[in-house]
Design a protein around this motif. Structure first.
Motif, mmCIF file in Angstrom:
data_model
loop_
_atom_site.group_PDB
_atom_site.id
_atom_site.type_symbol
_atom_site.label_atom_id
_atom_site.label_comp_id
_atom_site.label_asym_id
_atom_site.label_seq_id
_atom_site.Cartn_x
_atom_site.Cartn_y
_atom_site.Cartn_z
ATOM 1 N N THR A 202 -2.529 -8.078 -2.413
ATOM 2 C CA THR A 202 -3.580 -7.080 -2.220
ATOM 3 C C THR A 202 -2.926 -5.707 -2.292
ATOM 4 O OG1 THR A 202 -4.904 -8.536 -0.818
ATOM 5 C CG2 THR A 202 -5.295 -6.171 -0.610
ATOM 6 N N TRP A 203 -3.515 -4.797 -3.075
ATOM 7 C CA TRP A 203 -2.916 -3.480 -3.300
ATOM 8 C C TRP A 203 -3.920 -2.399 -2.968
ATOM 9 C CZ3 TRP A 203 1.158 -0.558 -3.875
ATOM 10 C CH2 TRP A 203 1.109 0.644 -4.588
ATOM 11 N N LYS A 204 -3.451 -1.356 -2.264
ATOM 12 C CA LYS A 204 -4.311 -0.214 -1.971
ATOM 13 C C LYS A 204 -3.488 1.065 -2.036
ATOM 14 C CE LYS A 204 -7.828 1.513 1.253
ATOM 15 N NZ LYS A 204 -8.614 1.215 2.489
ATOM 16 N N ASN A 205 -3.920 2.001 -2.877
ATOM 17 C CA ASN A 205 -3.217 3.283 -3.008
ATOM 18 C C ASN A 205 -4.180 4.460 -2.900
ATOM 19 O OD1 ASN A 205 -4.556 3.019 -5.424
ATOM 20 N ND2 ASN A 205 -2.834 3.670 -6.711
ATOM 21 N N THR A 206 -5.288 4.249 -2.207
ATOM 22 C CA THR A 206 -6.333 5.271 -2.137
ATOM 23 C C THR A 206 -6.408 5.977 -0.785
ATOM 24 O OG1 THR A 206 -7.932 3.531 -1.575
ATOM 25 C CG2 THR A 206 -7.748 4.167 -3.901
ATOM 26 N N TYR A 207 -5.436 5.763 0.086
ATOM 27 C CA TYR A 207 -5.425 6.513 1.341
ATOM 28 C C TYR A 207 -5.199 7.991 1.015
ATOM 29 C CZ TYR A 207 -4.766 1.891 3.396
ATOM 30 O OH TYR A 207 -4.918 0.579 3.750
ATOM 31 N N PRO A 208 -6.031 8.906 1.512
ATOM 32 C CA PRO A 208 -5.894 10.336 1.170
ATOM 33 C C PRO A 208 -4.830 11.015 2.027
ATOM 34 C CG PRO A 208 -7.768 10.050 2.607
ATOM 35 C CD PRO A 208 -7.214 8.660 2.365
ATOM 36 N N THR A 209 -3.621 10.466 2.009
ATOM 37 C CA THR A 209 -2.587 10.854 2.962
ATOM 38 C C THR A 209 -1.224 10.915 2.286
ATOM 39 O OG1 THR A 209 -2.576 8.500 3.541
ATOM 40 C CG2 THR A 209 -3.669 10.002 5.076
ATOM 41 N N GLU A 210 -0.293 11.677 2.939
ATOM 42 C CA GLU A 210 1.093 11.695 2.474
ATOM 43 C C GLU A 210 1.853 10.550 3.145
ATOM 44 O OE1 GLU A 210 3.410 13.120 5.264
ATOM 45 O OE2 GLU A 210 1.497 12.389 6.022
ATOM 46 N N HIS A 211 3.180 10.608 3.101
ATOM 47 C CA HIS A 211 3.959 9.427 3.466
ATOM 48 C C HIS A 211 3.738 8.990 4.912
ATOM 49 C CE1 HIS A 211 7.232 6.545 2.897
ATOM 50 N NE2 HIS A 211 7.655 6.887 4.098
ATOM 51 N N TYR B 206 0.827 -1.200 0.000
ATOM 52 C CA TYR B 206 0.000 0.000 0.000
ATOM 53 C C TYR B 206 0.863 1.254 0.000
ATOM 54 C CZ TYR B 206 1.099 -0.323 5.014
ATOM 55 O OH TYR B 206 1.749 -0.420 6.217
ATOM 56 N N ARG B 207 0.247 2.360 -0.431
ATOM 57 C CA ARG B 207 0.873 3.682 -0.349
ATOM 58 C C ARG B 207 -0.215 4.738 -0.270
ATOM 59 N NH1 ARG B 207 0.169 6.675 -4.945
ATOM 60 N NH2 ARG B 207 0.104 5.627 -6.977
ATOM 61 N N GLY B 208 0.169 5.944 0.140
ATOM 62 C CA GLY B 208 -0.767 7.056 0.183
ATOM 63 C C GLY B 208 -0.926 7.698 -1.186
#
Length: 425
Positions: free
Chosen positions: A388-397, A360-362
């Motif tokens: 499982t991949w998620k890149n939709t966190y509305p956040t920086e690092h 995952y990442r922001g």
């Protein structure tokens, strides 16, 4: 720049190709009680260290005052045996915490092998010291609370180099992966602990810790085949260290690049750093060793690597510098690209991963290039790893580390309970 961004961890480092090392059963000379002093836990490495990977060398009961939530637990600082990237036995330190509430979800209590994000390279910056309240320059205590509240034990490595007269080999894949797997072995040997050999294992880390977590996942079958690893979660992962270095150089976060280069100097003395460094470079080495996270970021704010060598070498030129054994710095770094030579269980790949992985990442990631975070995920998918991949966190690092903590805890605990997960590749 927001304060939380100044806390942000990034990663760049290097390691040689991972040596084939498989641990035998633990030695029988483990401590009979956990009464070691801090001086004994963090003592300088001996010239020669014997023992099997994961052997408990010393332990000390402790209170983890920087883990919030007042979760009833028993906790220990530990010193244990691991193997570095060159195949040498070295002492490593860390923390083990076990909730006192009984595990009631079937089978033996599981353990989360945890690697923290960047804290600095000097021995004074050790995660185990910070968790116990020596000082606070870290930011992941609340993440550990979630695991403990779920009933999981925690085996949190400091990583190599957090002992007297040593320097942390920043984001060295073999070092990190070995340290992470070996502390799980150690956690089962603590006098007064109750962790069982058949307990399931999850691996977790973010940023520098995410790099370590994926190396732990890639090495688990070959280095620690007796561990029942059932899942790994890794976020903010600097899978391609050259891409990461390019983005760090001259940035607000150049201190992480300084950590990496000085770590490289100490791990690979065959590289001619001493001959290349100018006075600014020698001062940079002192600054890296004397500062932790905040200090390193402040000292190297906007610094460029070209200013620290006599010939003002660029990153690309440094990659061409040859070590005394003929290898170049770039070759050493390329050995550490994540997602290379991987495959699912039974594939015959160099690094077989037989369990699901959460990456995952922001969405607002500003430190690690999206290209390398997404590229590592794509490499895992292409290799057939259940990802499982998620890149939709509305956040920086940094805030992604906190924002994703609930998903990470749920992902690993679903694996502990034997739940299936479908790849999102």
């Amino acid at each position: 720049m927001k304060l939380r961004s100044l806390l942000t961890t990034a990663a760049f480092g290097a390691a040689l190709a991972v040596p084939a090392v498989v641990a035998a059963t633990p030695a029988s000379a483990a401590p009979t009680g956990c009464t070691a002093s801090d001086d004994e836990i963090y003592a300088e490495a001996p010239a020669n260290l014997s023992g099997q990977n994961g052997d408990l060398l010393a332990c000390q009961e402790t209170k983890l005052s920087n883990i919030p939530g007042d979760v009833p637990m028993k906790a220990w600082k530990v010193r244990y045996v691991s193997t570095d990237a060159k195949g040498k036995k070295v002492p490593v330190t860390g923390t083990v915490a076990i909730p006192t509430a009984p595990w009631t979800k079937g089978g033996s209590r599981p353990t989360v092998a945890f690697n923290p994000g960047t804290l600095g390279s000097g021995a004074q910056c050790a995660f185990s010291k910070q968790l116990a309240g020596h000082f606070v320059d870290m930011y992941e205590g609340a993440n550990l609370t979630l695991f403990l509240q779920a009933g999981d034990a925690i085996a949190a490595t400091d990583g190599m180099g957090y002992i007297k007269n040593a320097v942390h080999p920043y984001v060295n894949g073999a070092d990190a992966g070995h340290s992470l797997l070996d502390i799980v072995r150690t956690s089962r040997q603590i006098p007064g602990g109750d962790l069982k050999a058949d307990g399931k294992v999850g691996i977790s880390g973010y940023s520098e810790g995410g790099h370590a977590a994926l190396w732990g996942a890639q090495l688990a079958k070959s280095y620690a085949p007796e561990l029942n690893v059932v899942g790994a979660a890794a976020g903010g992962v600097p899978g391609d260290l050259k891409l990461t270095a390019k983005q760090l150089n001259g940035s607000f976060f150049a201190g992480f690049l300084a950590d990496a280069l000085i770590g490289l100097k100490y791990q690979y003395p065959e590289l001619p750093f001493d001959q290349l460094m100018n006075d600014a470079g020698r001062q940079a080495e002192k600054d890296v060793k004397s500062n932790c996270l905040f200090g390193t970021l402040a000292v190297f704010l906007g610094a460029k690597v070209e200013n620290f060598s006599t010939n003002h070498l660029t990153l690309d030129q440094l990659y061409q510098v040859k070590a005394s054994n003929g290898r170049t710095g770039g070759e050493i770094i390329d050995d550490q690209k994540l997602g290379v030579d991987i495959g699912p269980a039974g594939s015959g790949a160099k690094y077989e991963i037989g369990f699901p992985v959460f990456q995952y990442r922001g969405w607002l990631e500003e430190i690690i290039p999206h290209e390398t975070e997404d590229g590592t995920k794509n490499a895992y998918c292409k290799a057939g790893i259940n990802t499982t991949w998620k890149n939709t966190y509305p956040t920086e690092h940094l805030s992604t580390d906190w924002g994703a903590a609930g998903d990470v805890t749920s992902f690993l605990n679903d694996r502990f309970l034997g739940k299936d997960v479908k790849s999102t590749c």
